[in-house]
Design an enzyme around this catalytic site. Structure first.
Site, PDB file in Angstrom:
ATOM      1  N   SER A 148      -0.180  20.789  35.848  1.00  0.00           N
ATOM      2  CA  SER A 148      -0.700  22.264  37.163  1.00  0.00           C
ATOM      3  C   SER A 148      -0.408  23.340  36.247  1.00  0.00           C
ATOM      4  O   SER A 148      -0.839  23.564  35.355  1.00  0.00           O
ATOM      5  CB  SER A 148       1.197  22.069  37.998  1.00  0.00           C
ATOM      6  OG  SER A 148       1.197  22.609  36.937  1.00  0.00           O
ATOM      7  N   LYS A 149      -2.004  23.543  37.233  1.00  0.00           N
ATOM      8  CA  LYS A 149      -2.249  24.737  36.920  1.00  0.00           C
ATOM      9  C   LYS A 149      -1.149  25.899  36.750  1.00  0.00           C
ATOM     10  O   LYS A 149      -1.472  26.461  36.034  1.00  0.00           O
ATOM     11  CB  LYS A 149      -2.932  26.062  38.918  1.00  0.00           C
ATOM     12  CG  LYS A 149      -4.584  24.976  38.276  1.00  0.00           C
ATOM     13  CD  LYS A 149      -5.664  25.216  38.698  1.00  0.00           C
ATOM     14  CE  LYS A 149      -6.383  26.223  37.013  1.00  0.00           C
ATOM     15  NZ  LYS A 149      -7.449  26.134  35.911  1.00  0.00           N
ATOM     16  N   ARG A 150      -0.208  26.101  37.741  1.00  0.00           N
ATOM     17  CA  ARG A 150       0.862  26.840  37.502  1.00  0.00           C
ATOM     18  C   ARG A 150       1.128  26.993  35.780  1.00  0.00           C
ATOM     19  O   ARG A 150       1.588  27.763  35.185  1.00  0.00           O
ATOM     20  CB  ARG A 150       2.372  26.558  38.086  1.00  0.00           C
ATOM     21  CG  ARG A 150       1.733  27.901  39.657  1.00  0.00           C
ATOM     22  CD  ARG A 150       3.224  26.899  40.681  1.00  0.00           C
ATOM     23  NE  ARG A 150       2.854  26.414  40.808  1.00  0.00           N
ATOM     24  CZ  ARG A 150       4.381  25.434  40.629  1.00  0.00           C
ATOM     25  NH1 ARG A 150       4.829  25.391  40.007  1.00  0.00           N
ATOM     26  NH2 ARG A 150       3.822  24.467  41.616  1.00  0.00           N
TER      27      ARG A 150
END
Ligand code: GLU
Length: 273
Positions: A204-206
């Site tokens: 995930s980008k996060r």
């Protein structure tokens, strides 16, 4: 096999990470391997989640990897089609209005199933477990479910190859195909396993998953990254690991997609590079 037409349908909510692009590559190479067509469809009907520059980042990622789409469509330019489709469902009693929004009425009896092309397994949901769902919001924009199904049908998509996170949406989509009377046009579904990070969690980008553009800037070669991303969830004959674009085009088969998740391993990428 019917004429193959596939699509990569990202929502422009940010810079795509390598897992998102891996799904695009599976679609692209499936089209190449079968002489089919590959559509890039921007699913931008969720106005609140739209991110400036995301479409450019998606296109740049694909282009740098040498992926060409036969056609590009943008959902926000097609709003009339979704309103009309929602009205059809209302007129036949398959949907109703509630506070300005349109809701699809799920039949309470029976079950909905398909045989997924990944692992050739039957996936079945009891209709009683599926809630009625919104297809058109009060702002006039369609939700993902409506726009996705209307476009898949209008574009004659033969195979929907997407991440396994979308499995819970698929029975809703099949029910909509049936309500519209498009039962004989239901595509083959292939839900591909997630790409996990070294921490064993979904990329995930996060949590800092890299994008194709990050890796480009770090100096990786497009052919190496393309080769490596294809190995995330797909195994060619004899488990070979170094493959040219032409070899992948020749050998890619949905049957050879693994049903367990793949782990993004930068050391392996470096070796291939
Ligand atoms: N817009 C969805 C996404 O962002 C598309 C999912 C699908 O391929 O149906 O991934």
């Amino acid at each position: 096999m019917r004429n193959v037409k596939v699509r990569f349908a990202p929502s422009p909510t940010g810079v795509p990470h390598v897992g998102n692009i891996r799904t695009a590559l599976f679609n692209y190479f499936f089209a190449k391997a079968t002489g089919g067509k590959f559509i890039l469809r921007i699913e931008d009907t969720d106005q609140a989640r739209k991110v400036e520059g995301a479409v450019r980042a998606i296109e740049e990622s694909l282009s740098w990897l040498g992926v060409k789409w036969d056609k590009k469509t943008v959902q926000s330019m097609n709003l009339k089609a979704y309103t009309e489709a929602a009205n059809v469902l209302i007129s036949i009693g398959a949907a109703d209005r509630e506070n300005g929004a349109v809701r699809f009425k799920v039949p309470k009896e029976g079950s909905t199933f398909w045989v997924d092309a990944v692992g050739e397994k039957k996936i079945e949901f009891n209709n009683s477990e599926i809630e009625d769902f919104i297809i058109l919001k009060s702002d006039g924009y369609p939700t993902y479910h409506l726009a996705n199904v209307v476009d898949d049908h209008a574009q004659s998509i033969s195979h929907v190859i997407r991440g396994e996170d979308w499995i819970p949406s698929t029975p809703k989509h099949i029910l909509m195909y049936k309500a519209f009377g498009w039962e004989d046009k239901i595509p083959v579904f292939a839900h591909v396993p997630n790409v996990l990070g070294a921490d064993g969690k979904k990329l995930s980008k996060r949590r800092g998953a890299k994008s194709v553009i990050d890796l480009k800037n770090e100096g990786f070669l497009p052919d190496a990254l393309l080769n490596y991303l294809m190995l995330l969830g797909w195994s060619p004959k004899n488990d070979r690991e170094i493959l040219s674009r032409e070899e992948i085009e020749k050998e890619f088969k949905l049957e050879n997609i693994n049903s367990s998740p793949a782990i993004f391993d930068e050391i392996k990428l470096l070796l291939i590079n």
